[in-house]
Structures are given as structure tokens and as C-alpha cells.
Design a protein around this motif. Structure first.
Motif, PDB file in Angstrom:
ATOM      1  N   ILE A  75       0.836  -1.205   0.000  1.00 14.08           N
ATOM      2  CA  ILE A  75       0.000   0.000   0.000  1.00 14.08           C
ATOM      3  C   ILE A  75       0.869   1.251   0.000  1.00 14.08           C
ATOM      4  O   ILE A  75       0.576   2.239  -0.686  1.00 14.08           O
ATOM      5  CB  ILE A  75      -0.946  -0.007   1.206  1.00 14.08           C
ATOM      6  CG1 ILE A  75      -2.021  -1.073   1.026  1.00 14.08           C
ATOM      7  CG2 ILE A  75      -1.612   1.358   1.396  1.00 14.08           C
ATOM      8  CD1 ILE A  75      -2.917  -1.247   2.226  1.00 14.08           C
TER       9      ILE A  75
ATOM     10  N   THR B 212      -2.820  10.637   2.957  1.00 15.19           N
ATOM     11  CA  THR B 212      -3.853   9.592   2.984  1.00 15.19           C
ATOM     12  C   THR B 212      -3.232   8.211   3.157  1.00 15.19           C
ATOM     13  O   THR B 212      -3.743   7.370   3.915  1.00 15.19           O
ATOM     14  CB  THR B 212      -4.678   9.632   1.690  1.00 15.19           C
ATOM     15  OG1 THR B 212      -5.233  10.941   1.525  1.00 15.19           O
ATOM     16  CG2 THR B 212      -5.804   8.609   1.722  1.00 15.19           C
TER      17      THR B 212
ATOM     18  N   LEU C 247      -3.840   5.247   6.016  1.00 12.52           N
ATOM     19  CA  LEU C 247      -4.174   3.866   5.687  1.00 12.52           C
ATOM     20  C   LEU C 247      -3.140   2.902   6.237  1.00 12.52           C
ATOM     21  O   LEU C 247      -3.477   1.815   6.740  1.00 12.52           O
ATOM     22  CB  LEU C 247      -4.281   3.700   4.164  1.00 12.52           C
ATOM     23  CG  LEU C 247      -5.460   4.408   3.482  1.00 12.52           C
ATOM     24  CD1 LEU C 247      -5.382   4.238   1.967  1.00 12.52           C
ATOM     25  CD2 LEU C 247      -6.785   3.862   4.013  1.00 12.52           C
ATOM     26  N   TYR C 248      -1.877   3.295   6.163  1.00  7.11           N
ATOM     27  CA  TYR C 248      -0.808   2.440   6.682  1.00  7.11           C
ATOM     28  C   TYR C 248      -0.944   2.276   8.187  1.00  7.11           C
ATOM     29  O   TYR C 248      -0.747   1.189   8.737  1.00  7.11           O
ATOM     30  CB  TYR C 248       0.553   3.041   6.332  1.00  7.11           C
ATOM     31  CG  TYR C 248       1.711   2.119   6.624  1.00  7.11           C
ATOM     32  CD1 TYR C 248       1.956   1.019   5.811  1.00  7.11           C
ATOM     33  CD2 TYR C 248       2.563   2.336   7.695  1.00  7.11           C
ATOM     34  CE1 TYR C 248       3.021   0.172   6.057  1.00  7.11           C
ATOM     35  CE2 TYR C 248       3.627   1.487   7.959  1.00  7.11           C
ATOM     36  CZ  TYR C 248       3.849   0.409   7.135  1.00  7.11           C
ATOM     37  OH  TYR C 248       4.898  -0.439   7.391  1.00  7.11           O
TER      38      TYR C 248
ATOM     39  N   TYR D 235      -3.700   2.408   9.788  1.00  8.27           N
ATOM     40  CA  TYR D 235      -4.893   1.584  10.025  1.00  8.27           C
ATOM     41  C   TYR D 235      -4.560   0.101   9.873  1.00  8.27           C
ATOM     42  O   TYR D 235      -4.989  -0.728  10.683  1.00  8.27           O
ATOM     43  CB  TYR D 235      -5.993   1.977   9.040  1.00  8.27           C
ATOM     44  CG  TYR D 235      -7.233   1.131   9.137  1.00  8.27           C
ATOM     45  CD1 TYR D 235      -8.164   1.345  10.151  1.00  8.27           C
ATOM     46  CD2 TYR D 235      -7.483   0.113   8.214  1.00  8.27           C
ATOM     47  CE1 TYR D 235      -9.307   0.562  10.246  1.00  8.27           C
ATOM     48  CE2 TYR D 235      -8.618  -0.670   8.292  1.00  8.27           C
ATOM     49  CZ  TYR D 235      -9.521  -0.444   9.319  1.00  8.27           C
ATOM     50  OH  TYR D 235     -10.646  -1.227   9.410  1.00  8.27           O
TER      51      TYR D 235
END
Length: 314
Positions: free
Chosen positions: A240, A299, A303-304, A306
Motif C-alpha cells: 500500500i 492519505t 491507511l498504513y 490503520y
């Protein structure tokens, strides 16, 4: 999590400020006089002086930068010398075209990259693993403009299967748009596909060699179930991160791709601005792409965090 997001948001402020400063300094060292473009080389000195005063070019470098910041805060990016209209209008009319091309490229690169990396990681050292290594090396070594020209030569001029320039032709329509998108999307996605495939393979091999995977195998769980439900999700945080970085690179790489295929996006507008020394449009385009790059990384950081809760404490 909220404190992590707040810290990351505060860290973007000096970055964006630094981008405005770097953009302004680059515009100062670009050769040429904007008054030559607007008035022509035969204009009188009086007309030039009046235009310089109107544009704020008669001020010191510090004064010009402060005026530049003041205009940015008010949403004024200046007047494009090439298109004879506000820079904000030029960028707004082309932003979605660039975003569409970049989004299609990152989706294609992510899907094919993760699939290829996973396929190769299942049998390291095999023929398919070596083949992926060769393809990755080839794509990483190939300039995007050269790949674009090869695709134009093969599919546009020789086989005459696909259009090679513009965004639509004739009556338009979805099929026509997709046909125009195919070659520039492949060109833009090539380098990112190689990077994502390489990272997927590397991360998946690390996870497959862990103890809990060996335990799952000893319990008789199928190999594909282990890979897709146990190994691949734990390998995704690193992938990601790479995908997020590639999204930013795709926006900057769009300049060359859009120029080769005459795709009406921000990249082509910036190429035209550089050719005509359109400083306001150059500044606005660079600033927009840089801010987009910063926001994408912001962003991806969220996400990382999360997917990997350990990062929240950093």
C-alpha cells in the motif's frame, strides 16, 4: 488515531509552504521576459514598464514572493499567458482528465502488479519468477516517452488498432474514450506496475517464511487459502505504501505521457507553458501537482496506520 492524523496534517503545512517557495524560486531563474510574450519583442519600454508594474515584476524578489502568497491565499493563481485566461480555469478544465488517466493507470498497475508478484512469490526461483524479474528490469529501465512511441508505432501506425492522440474523436462515447485511454494508460502504468510487483513479491516471501504460515500448512490448510487469507493481507501494508508513492509519481509522470499522446490534461498544459515561458501556469501546475502528491502521501500514512497499528505510536 486522531492525534496521529493531527500530527501528520500539521507536518504537511511546512511542506506545502516549501513547495510554494521552491516554485517561486524556479520561476525566477527561468530565462525570458513575460512582457515579450504578452506584448511582443517590438513593444516600447514604456509599455513594458507598465505591464511589469501591473504584474508586480517591478518589485524585489521578496516583494514578489509575498504578493504571490497573498494571491494564492485569495485563490488567484494569475493569468495564463498561453491560454489568455486565469490559471485556475486552465487547471480546473484539465484536472479531471489527468486524474482519470492517473487513476486508470494506478488501478491497472496495482491489479496486475499484485497478481504478478503473488504468482511469482508462490514458487521463488522458478521460471515464472525469473521471467518476472526480467520483465520488471525491462519496465524499470524503459523511459515512458520511449514506451509510448513504441506503442504508437505498433498499435497506431502499423496495426492501426487504436487511436494515438487526443481524448475522444468523432461522436465520442465511452467506448471511444476507453480506446483513446488504452495506450497512454499502459505507458503511464508500466513503471508503477514493475515497482508494485517487485514489492509484492518481496513482502509476500517474507510473510510466507514466517512461523504462523508454517503452522497453517502443518494443519493441512490449502496453499491458496494460506496465501490469500493469511499471507497476502499481512504483506499489504508495504505494498500500500508503494502504491501510494506511485500515485504521486504518476501525476508528475503524466507530463511526458500526456505530451506524447496529446492527452488534454495538466501535463500537456504545463509542457505548452514551459515552451512559451508561461510562468503563472508553470507555477500553478507545479503547485497543484505537489499539493496533490502531499495529500496522497497523507492519505497513505493514515491507511498504513490503520493496517499496521504499531505505526500509530510513531
Amino acid at each position: 488515531m486522531l492525534s496521529f492524523i493531527a500530527r501528520r496534517a500539521l507536518q504537511t503545512i511546512p511542506v506545502i509552504f516549501g513547495v510554494t517557495l521552491a516554485t517561486f524560486l524556479l520561476s525566477q531563474i527561468i530565462p525570458g521576459d513575460p512582457t515579450d510574450i504578452l506584448l511582443g519583442p517590438g513593444a516600447s519600454e514604456e509599455a513594458r514598464a507598465q505591464l511589469r508594474q501591473a504584474l508586480g515584476l517591478d518589485r524585489s524578489a521578496v516583494g514578489q514572493y509575498l504578493l504571490y502568497l497573498q494571491n494564492l491565499v485569495q485563490g488567484d493563481f494569475g493569468q495564463s499567458l498561453t491560454f489568455s485566461k486565469p490559471v485556475s480555469e486552465v487547471l480546473a478544465s484539465r484536472m479531471m482528465n489527468t486524474a482519470l488517466l492517473a487513476f486508470a493507470a494506478i488501478v491497472l498497475a496495482s491489479v496486475l502488479g499484485v497478481a504478478a508478484g503473488t504468482f511469482a512469490a508462490l514458487k521463488p526461483g522458478s521460471l515464472r519468477d525469473r521471467a518476472l524479474t526480467v520483465v520488471v528490469l525491462f519496465l524499470n529501465s524503459m523511459p515512458s516517452f520511449w514506451l509510448g512511441l513504441l506503442l504508437i508505432l505498433a498499435f497506431g501506425l502499423q496495426l492501426r488498432l487504436l487511436p494515438v492522440s487526443g481524448m475522444t474523436s468523432g461522436d465520442g462515447g465511452l467506448v471511444n474514450l476507453l480506446a483513446h485511454m488504452l495506450l497512454p494508460t499502459l505507458t503511464l502504468a508500466a513503471w508503477s506496475l514493475a515497482a508494485i510487483a517487485r514489492m509484492t513479491r518481496s513482502s509476500l516471501l517474507d510473510v510466507i517464511g514466517s512461523d504462523y504460515v508454517r503452522t497453517a500448512r502443518s494443519r493441512g490448510i490449502g496453499e491458496w487459502r494460506i496465501v490469500f487469507f493469511h499471507a497476502l493481507p499481512n504483506a499489504m501494508p508495504a505494498v500500500i505504501t508503494v502504491i501510494g508513492m506511485q500515485m504521486g509519481f504518476l501525476l508528475s509522470g503524466a507530463v511526458m505521457t500526456e505530451t506524447v499522446f496529446s492527452w488534454p490534461g495538466i501535463g500537456l498544459a504545463m509542457y505548452q507553458a514551459i515552451s512559451t515561458r508561461d510562468i503563472p501556469l508553470i507555477q500553478g501546475g507545479i503547485l497543484l501537482l505537489a499539493v496533490a502528491f502531499v495529500l496522497i502521501n497523507f492519505t497513505i500514512d493514515i491507511l498504513y496506520a490503520y493496517f499496521n497499528p504499531k505505526i500509530k505510536l510513531a
